[in-house]
Design a protein around this motif. Structure first.
Motif, PDB file in Angstrom:
ATOM      1  N   GLY A   1       0.162  -1.034  -0.075  1.00 18.83           N
ATOM      2  CA  GLY A   1       0.194   0.319   0.252  1.00 18.83           C
ATOM      3  C   GLY A   1       1.168   1.547   0.240  1.00 18.83           C
ATOM      4  O   GLY A   1       0.218   2.291   0.116  1.00 18.83           O
ATOM      5  N   LEU A   2       2.410   1.214   0.346  1.00 17.17           N
ATOM      6  CA  LEU A   2       3.295   2.170   0.029  1.00 17.17           C
ATOM      7  C   LEU A   2       3.715   2.720  -0.893  1.00 17.17           C
ATOM      8  O   LEU A   2       4.038   3.812  -1.370  1.00 17.17           O
ATOM      9  CB  LEU A   2       4.533   1.699   0.945  1.00 17.17           C
ATOM     10  CG  LEU A   2       4.198   1.817   2.520  1.00 17.17           C
ATOM     11  CD1 LEU A   2       5.748   1.505   2.788  1.00 17.17           C
ATOM     12  CD2 LEU A   2       3.275   2.963   3.131  1.00 17.17           C
ATOM     13  N   GLY A   3       3.113   2.536  -2.792  1.00 19.11           N
ATOM     14  CA  GLY A   3       3.251   3.036  -3.951  1.00 19.11           C
ATOM     15  C   GLY A   3       3.011   4.496  -4.302  1.00 19.11           C
ATOM     16  O   GLY A   3       4.019   4.933  -4.367  1.00 19.11           O
ATOM     17  N   THR A   4       2.068   4.443  -3.811  1.00 21.36           N
ATOM     18  CA  THR A   4       1.161   6.088  -4.435  1.00 21.36           C
ATOM     19  C   THR A   4       1.276   6.847  -3.564  1.00 21.36           C
ATOM     20  O   THR A   4       1.656   8.107  -3.311  1.00 21.36           O
ATOM     21  CB  THR A   4      -0.075   6.163  -4.375  1.00 21.36           C
ATOM     22  OG1 THR A   4      -0.943   5.207  -5.703  1.00 21.36           O
ATOM     23  CG2 THR A   4      -0.799   6.797  -4.958  1.00 21.36           C
ATOM     24  N   PRO A   5       1.215   6.382  -2.239  1.00 20.76           N
ATOM     25  CA  PRO A   5       1.965   7.813  -1.017  1.00 20.76           C
ATOM     26  C   PRO A   5       3.378   7.995  -0.899  1.00 20.76           C
ATOM     27  O   PRO A   5       4.255   9.051  -0.933  1.00 20.76           O
ATOM     28  CB  PRO A   5       1.444   6.590   0.280  1.00 20.76           C
ATOM     29  CG  PRO A   5       0.677   6.140   0.263  1.00 20.76           C
ATOM     30  CD  PRO A   5       0.855   5.175  -1.443  1.00 20.76           C
ATOM     31  N   MET A   6       4.142   7.504  -1.474  1.00 23.00           N
ATOM     32  CA  MET A   6       6.034   7.164  -1.979  1.00 23.00           C
ATOM     33  C   MET A   6       5.866   7.898  -3.223  1.00 23.00           C
ATOM     34  O   MET A   6       6.739   9.074  -2.949  1.00 23.00           O
ATOM     35  CB  MET A   6       6.360   5.546  -1.988  1.00 23.00           C
ATOM     36  CG  MET A   6       6.725   5.193  -0.534  1.00 23.00           C
ATOM     37  SD  MET A   6       7.685   5.734   0.963  1.00 23.00           S
ATOM     38  CE  MET A   6       9.065   5.792   0.197  1.00 23.00           C
ATOM     39  N   VAL A   7       5.601   7.640  -4.034  1.00 26.74           N
ATOM     40  CA  VAL A   7       5.133   8.409  -5.487  1.00 26.74           C
ATOM     41  C   VAL A   7       5.046  10.014  -5.490  1.00 26.74           C
ATOM     42  O   VAL A   7       5.465  11.003  -5.686  1.00 26.74           O
ATOM     43  CB  VAL A   7       4.586   7.565  -6.668  1.00 26.74           C
ATOM     44  CG1 VAL A   7       4.706   8.845  -7.835  1.00 26.74           C
ATOM     45  CG2 VAL A   7       5.200   6.926  -7.113  1.00 26.74           C
ATOM     46  N   MET A   8       3.685  10.288  -4.357  1.00 25.51           N
ATOM     47  CA  MET A   8       3.490  11.269  -3.837  1.00 25.51           C
ATOM     48  C   MET A   8       4.237  12.467  -3.213  1.00 25.51           C
ATOM     49  O   MET A   8       4.395  13.393  -3.798  1.00 25.51           O
ATOM     50  CB  MET A   8       2.173  11.546  -3.133  1.00 25.51           C
ATOM     51  CG  MET A   8       1.263  11.073  -4.556  1.00 25.51           C
ATOM     52  SD  MET A   8       0.455  12.401  -5.496  1.00 25.51           S
ATOM     53  CE  MET A   8      -0.227  11.283  -6.448  1.00 25.51           C
ATOM     54  N   LEU A   9       5.113  11.488  -2.905  1.00 20.91           N
ATOM     55  CA  LEU A   9       6.241  12.246  -1.603  1.00 20.91           C
ATOM     56  C   LEU A   9       7.335  12.522  -2.072  1.00 20.91           C
ATOM     57  O   LEU A   9       8.042  13.427  -1.838  1.00 20.91           O
ATOM     58  CB  LEU A   9       6.483  11.479  -0.097  1.00 20.91           C
ATOM     59  CG  LEU A   9       7.393  11.656   1.558  1.00 20.91           C
ATOM     60  CD1 LEU A   9       7.201  13.140   1.518  1.00 20.91           C
ATOM     61  CD2 LEU A   9       7.636  10.687   1.606  1.00 20.91           C
ATOM     62  N   LEU A  10       7.559  11.727  -3.368  1.00 18.82           N
ATOM     63  CA  LEU A  10       9.074  12.052  -3.968  1.00 18.82           C
ATOM     64  C   LEU A  10       8.785  13.206  -4.950  1.00 18.82           C
ATOM     65  O   LEU A  10       9.282  13.730  -4.866  1.00 18.82           O
ATOM     66  CB  LEU A  10       9.327  11.102  -4.569  1.00 18.82           C
ATOM     67  CG  LEU A  10       9.799   9.390  -3.771  1.00 18.82           C
ATOM     68  CD1 LEU A  10       9.696   8.350  -4.963  1.00 18.82           C
ATOM     69  CD2 LEU A  10      11.082  10.607  -2.872  1.00 18.82           C
ATOM     70  N   LEU A  11       7.534  12.996  -5.518  1.00 16.29           N
ATOM     71  CA  LEU A  11       6.948  14.157  -5.906  1.00 16.29           C
ATOM     72  C   LEU A  11       6.960  16.200  -5.037  1.00 16.29           C
ATOM     73  O   LEU A  11       7.939  17.375  -5.922  1.00 16.29           O
ATOM     74  CB  LEU A  11       5.895  14.763  -6.409  1.00 16.29           C
ATOM     75  CG  LEU A  11       5.538  13.428  -7.633  1.00 16.29           C
ATOM     76  CD1 LEU A  11       3.791  12.955  -8.330  1.00 16.29           C
ATOM     77  CD2 LEU A  11       6.440  13.845  -9.136  1.00 16.29           C
ATOM     78  N   LEU A  12       6.938  15.552  -4.178  1.00 16.52           N
ATOM     79  CA  LEU A  12       7.145  17.145  -3.488  1.00 16.52           C
ATOM     80  C   LEU A  12       8.679  17.354  -2.798  1.00 16.52           C
ATOM     81  O   LEU A  12       8.621  18.473  -2.937  1.00 16.52           O
ATOM     82  CB  LEU A  12       6.189  16.100  -1.528  1.00 16.52           C
ATOM     83  CG  LEU A  12       4.030  16.799  -2.063  1.00 16.52           C
ATOM     84  CD1 LEU A  12       3.639  16.264  -0.434  1.00 16.52           C
ATOM     85  CD2 LEU A  12       3.982  18.257  -2.291  1.00 16.52           C
ATOM     86  N   VAL A  13       9.074  16.130  -2.513  1.00 15.70           N
ATOM     87  CA  VAL A  13      10.290  16.319  -2.347  1.00 15.70           C
ATOM     88  C   VAL A  13      10.841  16.970  -3.903  1.00 15.70           C
ATOM     89  O   VAL A  13      11.654  18.391  -3.402  1.00 15.70           O
ATOM     90  CB  VAL A  13      10.860  15.164  -2.338  1.00 15.70           C
ATOM     91  CG1 VAL A  13      12.895  15.095  -2.142  1.00 15.70           C
ATOM     92  CG2 VAL A  13      10.591  14.553  -0.801  1.00 15.70           C
ATOM     93  N   MET A  14      10.579  16.825  -5.110  1.00 17.20           N
ATOM     94  CA  MET A  14      11.278  17.328  -6.650  1.00 17.20           C
ATOM     95  C   MET A  14      10.813  18.278  -6.651  1.00 17.20           C
ATOM     96  O   MET A  14      11.214  19.025  -6.510  1.00 17.20           O
ATOM     97  CB  MET A  14      10.254  16.289  -6.994  1.00 17.20           C
ATOM     98  CG  MET A  14      11.310  16.583  -9.060  1.00 17.20           C
ATOM     99  SD  MET A  14      10.872  15.458  -9.827  1.00 17.20           S
ATOM    100  CE  MET A  14       8.660  15.914 -10.318  1.00 17.20           C
ATOM    101  N   ILE A  15       9.430  19.048  -5.834  1.00 12.04           N
ATOM    102  CA  ILE A  15       9.528  20.116  -5.702  1.00 12.04           C
ATOM    103  C   ILE A  15       9.811  20.784  -5.163  1.00 12.04           C
ATOM    104  O   ILE A  15       9.960  22.344  -5.433  1.00 12.04           O
ATOM    105  CB  ILE A  15       8.117  20.291  -6.028  1.00 12.04           C
ATOM    106  CG1 ILE A  15       6.448  19.706  -7.633  1.00 12.04           C
ATOM    107  CG2 ILE A  15       7.860  21.978  -5.820  1.00 12.04           C
ATOM    108  CD1 ILE A  15       5.146  19.523  -6.937  1.00 12.04           C
ATOM    109  N   VAL A  16       9.642  20.402  -3.704  1.00 15.80           N
ATOM    110  CA  VAL A  16      10.827  21.279  -2.661  1.00 15.80           C
ATOM    111  C   VAL A  16      12.237  21.802  -2.674  1.00 15.80           C
ATOM    112  O   VAL A  16      12.548  23.268  -3.093  1.00 15.80           O
ATOM    113  CB  VAL A  16      10.464  21.625  -1.896  1.00 15.80           C
ATOM    114  CG1 VAL A  16      10.416  21.976  -0.273  1.00 15.80           C
ATOM    115  CG2 VAL A  16       8.484  21.066  -1.430  1.00 15.80           C
ATOM    116  N   LEU A  17      12.590  20.776  -3.041  1.00 12.96           N
ATOM    117  CA  LEU A  17      14.493  20.690  -3.231  1.00 12.96           C
ATOM    118  C   LEU A  17      14.581  21.366  -4.188  1.00 12.96           C
ATOM    119  O   LEU A  17      14.914  19.766  -5.293  1.00 12.96           O
ATOM    120  CB  LEU A  17      14.517  19.159  -2.568  1.00 12.96           C
ATOM    121  CG  LEU A  17      14.942  19.052  -1.282  1.00 12.96           C
ATOM    122  CD1 LEU A  17      14.960  17.923  -0.682  1.00 12.96           C
ATOM    123  CD2 LEU A  17      14.894  20.380  -0.411  1.00 12.96           C
ATOM    124  N   PRO A  18      16.372  21.869  -5.131  1.00 17.19           N
ATOM    125  CA  PRO A  18      16.425  21.712  -6.148  1.00 17.19           C
ATOM    126  C   PRO A  18      16.767  20.868  -6.637  1.00 17.19           C
ATOM    127  O   PRO A  18      17.928  19.880  -5.743  1.00 17.19           O
ATOM    128  CB  PRO A  18      17.478  22.941  -6.327  1.00 17.19           C
ATOM    129  CG  PRO A  18      17.698  23.459  -4.839  1.00 17.19           C
ATOM    130  CD  PRO A  18      16.387  22.318  -3.844  1.00 17.19           C
TER     131      PRO A  18
END
Length: 135
Positions: free
Chosen positions: A22-39
């Protein structure tokens, strides 16, 4: 007398497996947020843009070659995730271009530079006109 030789999974293995499925989609969303916030460094942008282009081609071919709609029933979810990936890449690449663009054309990565060279080409009439108007 037959004995049962099948190995039963332990309770720990079953628990870890149920958590990880059940962690696939939440991990992708978390990585997307990290990608947006961090250069992101340019090599990471290159890899993500390459993955994005490959994913777009795979989704297009899967949609074209699906004989029945139920063969590609996961299409709305794939479309949502790929759109969020493209949005995150757009924000991340814009940040890198604005922060590091003054260092040269390859500051944001080779994929962005190659795409810019392809779109603009060798002759840049707009740049030529703008440099002439400042004289």
């Amino acid at each position: 007398m037959a004995t049962d030789t099948a190995v039963q999974p332990s309770t720990l293995e079953v628990g870890v497996k149920s958590i990880l499925t059940g962690l696939g989609t939440p991990m992708v969303m978390l990585l997307l947020l990290v990608m947006i916030v961090l250069p992101l460094p340019p090599i990471a942008l290159d890899l993500l843009f390459t993955f994005n282009i490959a994913l777009a081609i795979i989704v297009l071919l899967a949609a074209i070659y699906a004989a029945r709609p139920l063969e590609f029933a996961v299409f709305p979810s794939v479309l949502l995730i790929s759109t969020l990936l493209r949005l995150g890449l757009n924000v991340a690449s814009t940040r890198v271009v604005l922060l590091e663009g003054h260092t040269g054309t390859s500051a944001a990565g080779n994929v962005i530079e190659a795409f810019g060279d392809f779109v603009v080409g060798a002759a840049t009439p707009l740049a030529w006109c703008c440099s002439r108007s400042s004289l």
